[in-house]
Design a protein around this motif. Structure first.
Motif, short mmCIF file in Angstrom:
data_model
loop_
_atom_site.label_atom_id
_atom_site.label_comp_id
_atom_site.label_asym_id
_atom_site.label_seq_id
_atom_site.Cartn_x
_atom_site.Cartn_y
_atom_site.Cartn_z
N UNK A 90 -2.48 -8.87 16.82
CA UNK A 90 -3.34 -9.10 15.60
C UNK A 90 -3.11 -10.03 14.64
N UNK A 91 -3.88 -10.82 14.22
CA UNK A 91 -3.93 -11.95 13.18
C UNK A 91 -4.65 -11.45 12.07
N UNK A 92 -3.74 -11.32 10.96
CA UNK A 92 -4.35 -11.08 9.49
C UNK A 92 -4.31 -12.05 8.39
N UNK A 93 -5.23 -11.95 7.52
CA UNK A 93 -5.09 -12.79 6.32
C UNK A 93 -4.86 -12.08 5.41
N UNK A 94 -3.74 -12.48 4.55
CA UNK A 94 -3.39 -11.83 3.05
C UNK A 94 -3.90 -12.39 2.29
N UNK A 95 -4.78 -11.82 1.41
CA UNK A 95 -5.52 -12.20 0.21
C UNK A 95 -4.42 -12.58 -0.94
N UNK A 96 -4.91 -13.45 -1.78
CA UNK A 96 -4.04 -13.56 -3.08
C UNK A 96 -3.76 -12.33 -3.65
N UNK A 97 -4.62 -11.24 -3.92
CA UNK A 97 -4.67 -9.96 -4.36
C UNK A 97 -3.62 -9.28 -3.64
N UNK A 98 -3.16 -9.54 -2.12
CA UNK A 98 -2.37 -8.85 -1.30
C UNK A 98 -2.98 -7.83 -0.43
N UNK A 99 -4.42 -7.94 -0.33
CA UNK A 99 -5.30 -7.36 0.35
C UNK A 99 -5.28 -7.84 1.74
N UNK A 100 -5.18 -6.95 2.65
CA UNK A 100 -5.40 -7.18 4.24
C UNK A 100 -6.76 -7.47 4.77
N UNK A 101 -6.92 -8.56 5.49
CA UNK A 101 -8.27 -8.57 6.20
C UNK A 101 -8.16 -7.80 7.47
N UNK A 102 -9.20 -7.30 7.98
CA UNK A 102 -9.65 -6.89 9.42
C UNK A 102 -8.90 -7.70 10.36
N UNK A 103 -8.38 -7.46 11.51
CA UNK A 103 -7.75 -8.35 12.61
C UNK A 103 -8.86 -9.71 12.74
N UNK A 104 -8.39 -10.79 12.82
CA UNK A 104 -9.14 -12.02 13.23
C UNK A 104 -9.70 -11.94 14.61
N UNK A 105 -10.97 -11.89 14.95
CA UNK A 105 -11.29 -11.87 16.25
C UNK A 105 -11.28 -13.09 17.15
N UNK A 106 -11.38 -13.04 18.44
CA UNK A 106 -11.50 -14.17 19.18
C UNK A 106 -9.97 -14.63 19.89
N UNK A 107 -8.96 -13.93 19.51
CA UNK A 107 -7.77 -14.47 20.01
C UNK A 107 -7.50 -13.75 21.40
N UNK A 108 -6.75 -14.87 22.42
CA UNK A 108 -6.55 -14.21 23.75
C UNK A 108 -5.77 -12.98 23.76
N UNK A 109 -5.80 -12.09 24.96
CA UNK A 109 -5.07 -11.14 25.02
C UNK A 109 -3.48 -11.31 25.14
N UNK A 110 -2.64 -10.52 24.58
CA UNK A 110 -1.23 -10.65 24.82
C UNK A 110 -0.77 -9.46 25.50
N UNK A 111 0.68 -9.75 26.02
CA UNK A 111 1.51 -8.97 26.62
C UNK A 111 2.36 -8.35 25.61
N UNK A 112 2.06 -7.20 24.90
CA UNK A 112 2.78 -6.79 23.72
C UNK A 112 3.92 -5.89 24.15
N UNK A 113 4.80 -6.07 25.30
CA UNK A 113 5.75 -4.94 25.69
C UNK A 113 7.03 -5.72 25.22
N UNK A 114 8.27 -4.95 24.75
CA UNK A 114 9.36 -5.39 24.51
C UNK A 114 9.19 -6.29 23.41
#
Length: 401
Positions: A90-114
């Motif tokens: 997931x790619x997130x955007x942290x606003x100037x108030x510290x709030x986290x965005x929803x994950x940015x859509x459209x990124x390719x799949x990742x192999x998130x093991x290890x």
């Protein structure tokens, strides 16, 4: 148990008060633990175990964001918002108030093991967003780099292109490297790992693949004509330097405009290098430290004609990840310092430089007790760090109020 946010907001973590593993005594080597390879000697004075040197800077640590799942890379957008990758993809955007965005859509799949997943992120000089990730492939995976344009509302990544893929494909969950560094001339450096397993390790010094290399490409993925191995038979034209183990830190030294990198050693031998075009940095032929078993790496040698020496090394290791040169006015006493995140020692390391020599070392955030994954300098001159945890945070160092 962590303090409540209101209490933590201005919690001071002093620049001294290190754990028993180091002795912060001015003029004496900071590292006091026994090396894993006690018979190995540095190639030149000052190559390891620099003396403790402090700038006596008092600072506060202010929380910026929390609730991140193993954050890996950070980059500021021109409007001051902060991009943060989460290793799970997931790619997130942290606003100037510290709030986290929803994950940015459209990124390719990742192999998130290890050690794999979504890795570094960079805001390119062309207005595009660049990122690295472990790409799932038939027969295994490999480090890849992509770019895209963030939509106006920040909800999705548009016009995504994969601009580079590491070869060959291997079935491993380790040593992806993955730092992105834009050079002053606009070229893009990508750091890699050799995937840890023996079939990859043995290719780190070969030119027919990009395992264990620093890669240099144009932002669109093209190969610069002045790369050192362009036109050489059986060599990958994108290779800049070779003989690296697992580079998880990279930055441009503002004093010279040159790339500096830091790579993980095995059991000992974390290295700082300033990789030059076409040079071989030795892994696994020469290295400081040993295998995790305690056995020698290769022949156990640390020097060989034609192979480059690191500018500095740690034995025992600190497990470095993320680095930033400090050149801002907010902390005048820290100008010219190099900051390095430590995963193993769970500290922020400050190095004092004299040209390309490391002449002093200091440990900060020694009471944090969290793995430091990335370090960047913000547009306000504050130092931002991310913590590698399932409930990871972004914190910033500011002058003590």
């Amino acid at each position: 148990m962590r303090p409540a946010p209101a209490v933590f907001a201005l919690l001071l973590l002093a620049a001294c008060g290190a754990p028993p593993s180091v002795a912060q005594t001015p003029g004496q080597p900071l590292e006091t633990r026994s090396p894993n390879a006690p018979d190995q000697k540095p190639a030149f004075p000052g190559q390891t175990r620099a003396p403790f040197a402090t700038a006596k800077v008092a600072f506060d640590v202010v929380p910026v964001a929390k609730g991140l799942d193993h954050p890996w890379g950070m980059a500021f957008l021109p409007d001051g918002r902060l991009l943060v990758t989460e290793r799970a993809g997931r790619l997130r955007i942290v606003g100037k108030d510290g709030a986290l965005s929803a994950p940015v859509a459209g990124l390719p799949p990742v192999d998130a093991r290890g050690q794999g997943g979504l890795l570094d992120v960079a805001a390119g000089p062309d207005g595009l967003i660049y990122w690295t990730y472990s790409e799932p492939r038939e027969g295994g995976n490999g480090t890849a780099a992509a770019r895209g344009r963030l939509s106006a509302d920040g909800a999705k990544m548009e016009a995504v292109q994969v601009i580079w893929r590491q070869t060959p494909t291997l079935d491993s969950t380790l040593h992806f490297g993955g730092r992105l560094v834009f050079a002053p001339d606009g070229k893009l450096f990508i750091t890699t790992g050799e995937r840890s397993i023996l079939p990859g390790r043995h290719q780190a010094e070969r030119l027919d693949g990009t395992l264990g290399k620093v890669v240099r490409i144009n932002p669109d993925g093209g190969i610069p004509a002045d790369n050192p191995f362009v036109g050489k038979a059986d060599a990958k034209g994108e290779i800049w330097s070779l003989g690296h183990r697992n580079i998880q830190a990279g930055a441009i030294n503002p004093a010279t405009g040159r790339l500096w990198t830091i790579e993980h050693g095995a059991r000992g031998g974390d290295e700082i290098n300033a990789p030059l075009a076409g040079r071989d940095y030795g892994w696994p032929t020469i290295t400081y430290g040993t295998e995790y078993s305690g056995a020698k790496v290769g022949g156990g040698i640390t020097q060989k004609a034609g192979l480059e020496q690191p500018l500095y090394y740690w034995d025992p290791v600190i497990a470095p990840s993320g680095m930033a040169f400090y050149n801002s006015d907010l902390f005048p006493a820290w100008k010219g310092s190099l900051f390095v995140g430590s995963l193993k020692d769970q500290q922020l390391v400050r190095l004092t430089l004299d040209g390309e020599k490391i002449v002093g070392e200091e440990r900060l955030l020694t009471d944090l007790k969290e793995r430091i994954r990335d370090v960047i300098v913000g547009p306000d001159g504050s130092i931002y760090v991310s913590t590698d945890d399932s409930d990871g945070r972004v914190l910033k160092l500011v002058p003590k109020s």
